[in-house]
Design an enzyme around this catalytic site. Structure first.
Site, mmCIF file in Angstrom:
data_model
loop_
_atom_site.group_PDB
_atom_site.id
_atom_site.type_symbol
_atom_site.label_atom_id
_atom_site.label_comp_id
_atom_site.label_asym_id
_atom_site.label_seq_id
_atom_site.Cartn_x
_atom_site.Cartn_y
_atom_site.Cartn_z
ATOM 1 N N LEU A 222 40.820 7.313 101.829
ATOM 2 C CA LEU A 222 40.564 6.149 100.978
ATOM 3 C C LEU A 222 39.189 6.195 100.320
ATOM 4 C CD1 LEU A 222 42.038 3.326 103.238
ATOM 5 C CD2 LEU A 222 42.998 4.228 101.124
ATOM 6 N N ARG A 223 38.417 7.235 100.622
ATOM 7 C CA ARG A 223 37.104 7.314 99.996
ATOM 8 C C ARG A 223 37.227 7.430 98.486
ATOM 9 N NH1 ARG A 223 34.755 10.893 103.125
ATOM 10 N NH2 ARG A 223 33.609 9.352 104.340
ATOM 11 N N ALA A 224 38.281 8.077 98.005
ATOM 12 C CA ALA A 224 38.465 8.225 96.559
ATOM 13 C C ALA A 224 38.621 6.863 95.893
ATOM 14 C CB ALA A 224 39.693 9.094 96.282
#
Length: 694
Positions: free
Chosen positions: A260-262
């Site tokens: 989910l960092r993107a």
């Protein structure tokens, strides 16, 4: 590239920028110019850690001693981390002068402390030692650096914009560090002669009169700095509507990115892009611009695929999330004023030229496909001859000792079928088990002058490490118990020669990777040889990226041939491997003896590298009446010489004789089935807990 650097500077908490590109594309020049256009920061005078006096949570080790000190403003620092830096230089160490003169334990900050609230720049970041990468990952994840070493225990803030540049030809970046870069861009030199001439013209003008050149561009630089400062003040006022946040999530899911960092990075970058364009609300154009910078290096793709993002697919994903009736994206500025370049249309050198059809953009896809370090091209013109695999115990098809034993004028084998090559993959790391001391590289563990400090020892007269770097902390510790006996009451620490300790460091070495390839008739089935060549090419690519020297020995018919003496030119090895014909009997003994002779010659050269022998065969020795005993004797001879080896087993089919495994036992080598050369396959098997032996 300029846009990505500016957006990262507007939102330091989002992460940094990775700039990938070929040599000579001004990567370093652009990064070094970034610090000059960033707003200054307020610091407490004398604070070595550059903490923010307006932030109660930004507290460093000097905070208590600087109470009441005045606040001053200074420029943002650009701290450069050399690839060969030591661990002490990065995180800090014991203060040498005070420890020796006063016997006081005091911490001397390293580059992480100096880079706090600034820029940390790593040129050729893909060549950074693994132990330094681990330290960077810890600091990037937590925003602080923890130092527990040499009798000091310090925790200090370390929040910085990490900027790295790299040439993909030199090898890939570790996935963990790659993911820490918020944005990534690929740059390539323009192919338009007019643009190239303009670069040369400006470079020559700078060299002729640097002061006049800087003065001519000073107004444009001040204008850019003012816009950056205005955008940074506006970032906090930009709103991200829920509809646009849903679009960000939809795009990230559509491209199947990991984690989910993107999503977080894309959202933050969209906000920064809106501020950069002077808007107070995120639009579709901002989401699109952010996705182009934040997603390519995070896509789930083949290990050597170029990190690209299909524009049409991105637009389709936005249409699905926002609807096709949403207004068209606004033009995305690539420069500070919305023009195509950083100077604007009226720079000091006059008009920048007609750039509506920028050839750099037109060439982007071609450049991505031509990166020589990412993928070995498939030889589509190679003749592929379908040959059935030999049944165990039967005479291999295509044997003709007279034909396969013939040589061309250039020494290459003539005759036989030539199999094609498939798409390369990320190869499993093959490395020597015991530590060595060869030249610096990226493969096997080795005791080296640089690398991770793992201990200390007394220098022995005449020993190879007698002139190594002094291990200060251990030297001081060795001297401390004897200070009373030496009459020290106050003043400098009294040292004796017996106290001296030199550091023992561990790094990585480069090896001589010698491939010994079975090209006999039992390997001639098209699908099998194609898989074998693909595996070897993947290993060759891995050897190139790890700074190894490679050689290639083949055996078939009645003898062996050194197709490529040890060299650093992996491209030549790949070319000769693709053209390698197959057919004839299997002289395993001759192949191993030829390898032994090559290794003996190389061992006599100055600065010889430790050898790593990779034997690629199905193990069927069929050349001569005593082929099997001779192959075993040759293998045991190499084992007695202490050669680290791997046997890549190419046997396939429902009925397997296990001859390659037997050869590996006599060679003292690790047995690796050819399908487990692919690191991805190996990881998948380990994850499923199959217990398959490798």
């Amino acid at each position: 590239m300029v846009l990505a650097l500016v957006l990262a500077a507007l939102t330091p908490g989002a992460g940094g920028v990775l700039v990938r590109g070929e040599k000579g594309t001004a990567k370093t020049t652009a990064v070094r110019g970034l610090a000059a256009v960033l707003p200054g920061i307020d610091v407490v005078a004398g604070d070595r850690f550059s903490t923010d006096p307006a932030d109660a949570g930004d507290v460093g080790p000097d905070h208590a001693s600087l109470a009441g000190a005045p606040v001053e403003r200074r420029p943002v620092r650009l701290v450069e981390l050399p690839v060969g830096a030591s661990e002490d230089r990065l995180v800090g160490s014991l203060h040498l002068e005070r420890a020796l003169a006063e016997g006081v334990t005091e911490f001397e900050p390293g580059l992480l402390a100096r880079a706090h609230r600034g820029l940390l720049y790593v040129d050729e970041v893909n060549l950074l030692h693994d132990h330094l990468v681990d330290l960077l990952l810890d600091a990037a994840a937590t925003g602080r650096a923890t130092v527990e070493r040499d009798g000091v225990s310090v925790v200090h803030p370390a929040r910085f914009v990490l900027v790295g540049t790299m040439n993909p030809e030199e090898g890939e970046l570790r996935p963990q560090l790659l993911d820490r870069f918020a944005l990534a861009v690929d740059v390539a030199a323009p192919r338009d002669p007019a643009l190239r001439a303009e670069v040369v013209r400006r470079r020559m003008a700078f060299e002729a009169d640097p002061a006049a050149f800087a003065a001519a561009w000073a107004p444009a630089e001040r204008e850019l700095a003012a816009r950056v400062a205005s955008a940074r003040d506006l970032v906090g006022a930009v709103t991200l509507p829920d509809r646009m946040l849903q679009a960000v999530a939809h795009v990230c899911a559509a491209f199947d990115v990991d984690g989910l960092r993107a999503d977080i990075v894309t959202a933050r970058t969209a906000v920064a892009h809106a501020a950069w364009c002077g808007r107070t609300q995120v639009t579709r154009a901002d989401v699109r611009a952010a996705a182009r910078l934040a997603l390519p290096h995070r896509r789930r793709r083949g290990p050597f695929d170029e990190p690209t993002l299909e524009e049409d697919r991105l637009d389709d994903a936005l249409d699905e999330a926002l609807g096709p009736d949403d207004p068209e994206p606004d033009p995305e500025p690539d420069g500070p004023d919305g023009s195509d370049g950083p100077d604007g249309p009226d720079g000091p050198d006059g008009p920048a030229g007609d750039r509506a059809d920028d050839p750099a953009d037109d060439q982007a896809d071609d450049q991505a496909e031509d990166q020589p370090g990412d993928r070995a091209p498939t030889d589509s013109t190679t003749e592929q001859v379908e040959e059935p695999e030999s049944e165990p115990g039967a005479e291999p098809l295509g044997e003709n000792d007279g034909e396969t034993g013939a040589r061309t004028a250039g020494g290459r084998s003539a005759g036989g079928a030539v199999a094609g090559v498939g798409e390369t993959f990320r190869a499993r790391l093959l490395q020597a088990r015991r530590g060595g001391s060869g030249p610096t590289g990226r493969r096997s563990r080795a005791r080296s002058a640089g690398g991770r400090r793992v201990g200390s020892r007394r220098p022995l007269p005449g020993s190879p490490g007698s002139s190594g770097a002094v291990h200060l902390a251990h030297t001081v510790r060795a001297a401390v118990p004897h200070q009373v006996a030496r009459g020290r009451v106050a003043g400098a620490l009294r040292l004796a020669p017996a106290d001296l300790r030199v550091a023992v460091t561990e790094g990585r070495e480069a090896n001589l990777v010698l491939f010994c390839v079975d090209a006999s008739g039992s390997m001639a089935a098209r699908r099998r040889m194609e898989a074998v060549k693909t595996a070897i090419l993947s290993l060759l690519l891995d050897a190139y990226q790890r700074r190894d020297t490679v050689g290639l020995v083949t055996f078939r018919g009645s003898g062996a041939e050194v197709l490529l003496p040890p060299t650093s030119s992996v491209d030549v090895a790949a070319t000769r491997l693709r053209e390698l014909p197959t057919g004839g009997r299997t002289p395993v003994a001759e192949g191993l003896l030829a390898c032994a002779e090559v290794l003996r010659r190389e061992a006599r050269r100055p600065g010889a590298r430790r050898p790593l022998l990779v034997v690629v065969t199905d193990g069927r020795a069929t050349s001569g009446a005593d082929a099997v005993p001779r192959s075993r004797r040759a293998a045991e001879r190499l084992r007695a010489d202490g050669v680290a080896a791997f046997v890549v087993d190419c046997e396939s089919g429902p009925l397997r004789l296990g001859l390659a495994r037997t050869l590996a036992e006599h060679l003292g080598a690790e047995h690796v089935p050819v399908d487990l050369v692919d690191a991805g396959v190996l990881a998948g098997l380990a994850g499923r807990g199959t217990g398959r032996a490798a």
